[in-house]
Design an enzyme around this catalytic site. Structure first.
Site, mmCIF file in Angstrom:
data_model
loop_
_atom_site.group_PDB
_atom_site.id
_atom_site.type_symbol
_atom_site.label_atom_id
_atom_site.label_comp_id
_atom_site.label_asym_id
_atom_site.label_seq_id
_atom_site.Cartn_x
_atom_site.Cartn_y
_atom_site.Cartn_z
ATOM 1 N N ASP A 149 0.834 -1.193 0.000
ATOM 2 C CA ASP A 149 0.000 0.000 0.000
ATOM 3 C C ASP A 149 0.874 1.250 0.000
ATOM 4 O O ASP A 149 0.486 2.288 0.527
ATOM 5 C CB ASP A 149 -0.917 -0.005 1.239
ATOM 6 C CG ASP A 149 -2.161 0.834 1.048
ATOM 7 O OD1 ASP A 149 -2.418 1.251 -0.082
ATOM 8 O OD2 ASP A 149 -2.858 1.084 2.044
ATOM 9 N N CYS A 242 -18.376 6.095 1.726
ATOM 10 C CA CYS A 242 -17.875 4.947 2.499
ATOM 11 C C CYS A 242 -17.318 5.415 3.842
ATOM 12 O O CYS A 242 -16.467 6.310 3.904
ATOM 13 C CB CYS A 242 -16.791 4.238 1.689
ATOM 14 S SG CYS A 242 -15.977 2.931 2.606
HETATM 15 S S1 SF4 Z 1 -19.379 2.114 4.478
HETATM 16 FE FE1 SF4 Z 1 -20.152 0.444 3.212
HETATM 17 S S2 SF4 Z 1 -18.588 0.116 1.623
HETATM 18 FE FE2 SF4 Z 1 -17.652 1.339 3.232
HETATM 19 S S3 SF4 Z 1 -16.633 -0.179 4.546
HETATM 20 FE FE3 SF4 Z 1 -18.673 0.203 5.448
HETATM 21 S S4 SF4 Z 1 -20.042 -1.343 4.580
HETATM 22 FE FE4 SF4 Z 1 -18.142 -1.307 3.325
#
Ligand code: SF4
Ligand code: SF4
Length: 352
Positions: A149, A242
């Protein structure tokens, strides 16, 4: 295995001009270095370039501008290492399949599993550097470039090409044996190493580390349904929605949307992995890396929001020392904590 491993030893029979023998040697060395699995692919330009550029063009990378500015390098490993012939990918397991969700105590925010252990950017790279040093000592005319990364490389695509797994609808790599709770690292080299293939096609003598990259998501939509912010469309995540991006990568003082309060995450988010059927326990789980199997990692499963609001720089540094969280600014932690607290109690001012 911890990053305190000894230098891996090369067996004497490994010869240049024997790509299968070299592949066998390298894969065995990754095993002695404690990686859960590994694979090799021939260096080639990305076949995901158009999809990647569309994702960038749609702005789904949020404030991660480096993903746009480094796009040309990310789709061609020879930009990172001219003359690159082979790519090695390794996987470091940070939680076992079946790892149960741990509710945050009142007034706490949850920390994603990978972030509770020692900083993988360092620990994976340390081991890969050790592997590179060993290989370089035998073949000084060749080049070896390690990454975890830390370089403009589409690691997930490379992992698929190496046979480590497939990319699920939540865009993370899933291995049929490991699930998805693993981190990726790897190495570019100018040497020719025989690519690994599905186990059934594996040349005699190569260790049975490799599974395959067949997509096993099928008609499942659990991750899409469970995502609290609707960030996932099949095989694409909008980083701007996200929680993992918002709490870690979004550097601005304010967030473009609230953090979900039902499942309070202060750093990262594991929901789409927790609901994935490929992460359910099978009773023969792969041991996790020792950098994650510590009492400190267990204690870092959640953080006290009020304590975060009272942190100064030294307190923050001490609280998250040695973990990937050390890379995140105090202001980001306090922004996240403030947002999670805002519906639990009156907002706390940024400086106390
Ligand atoms: S917000 Fe949604 S896409 Fe992002 S880590 Fe959490 S569950 Fe996964
Ligand atoms: S939850 Fe279902 S759709 Fe999502 S990655 Fe796992 S198997 Fe694929």
């Amino acid at each position: 295995m911890s990053s305190g491993l000894n230098q891996p030893m090369l067996p004497p029979a490994s010869l240049p001009g024997d790509p299968a023998g070299l592949a066998r040697t390298v894969l065995e060395l990754t095993r002695t270095l404690g990686f859960a699995t590994a694979g090799i692919a021939a260096a080639a330009p990305s076949t995901e370039e158009s999809r990647y550029r569309q994702w960038i063009a749609a702005g789904k990378h949020g404030e991660m501008d480096y993903l746009a500015t480094q796009a040309d390098a990310r789709v061609d490993v020879s930009r990172e290492l001219p003359g690159c012939r082979s790519v090695l990918l390794v996987a470091e397991q940070y939680a076992p399949r079946g790892s149960p969700p741990v509710p945050a105590p009142p007034g706490h925010g949850k920390v994603a599993r990978y972030a509770r252990g020692r900083d993988y950017h360092l620990t994976i790279k340390q081991r890969l550097h050790r592997l590179a040093d060993t290989l370089r000592s035998r073949w000084p005319e060749h080049q070896f470039r390690s990454f975890a990364d830390t370089a403009p490389i589409l690691e997930r695509e490379q992992a698929v090409r190496c046979g480590i797994g497939w990319i699920g609808k939540h865009t993370l790599v899933i291995n049929p044996r490991l699930g998805s709770y693993f981190l990726l690292g790897g190495m570019l080299t100018t040497m020719d190493w025989q690519p690994t293939r599905p186990a059934a096609e594996q040349p005699d003598g190569l260790p049975p580390l490799i599974t395959d990259s067949t997509d096993r998501c099928g008609s499942c939509t659990r991750c899409i349904d469970a995502c609290p912010t609707g960030a996932i469309t099949p095989y694409s995540v909008d980083a701007r929605r996200c929680v993992s991006y918002l709490t870690i990568e979004h550097r601005s003082p304010t967030l473009p949307m609230p953090l979900p309060h039902d499942d309070r995450w202060i750093y990262g988010c594991d929901i789409c992995q927790e609901v994935c059927p490929h992460n359910t326990a099978r009773g023969w789980e792969t041991p996790i890396g020792s950098d994650f199997a510590t009492s400190r990692a267990a204690a870092l499963a959640s953080l006290d929001l009020a304590a975060i609001m009272a942190w100064d720089q030294p307190a923050k540094a001490a609280a998250v020392e040695g973990t990937p969280m050390r890379r995140t600014k105090l202001e980001q932690f306090q922004r996240n904590a403030r947002m999670l607290q805002s519906r639990q109690s009156p907002p706390i001012p940024p400086s106390i």
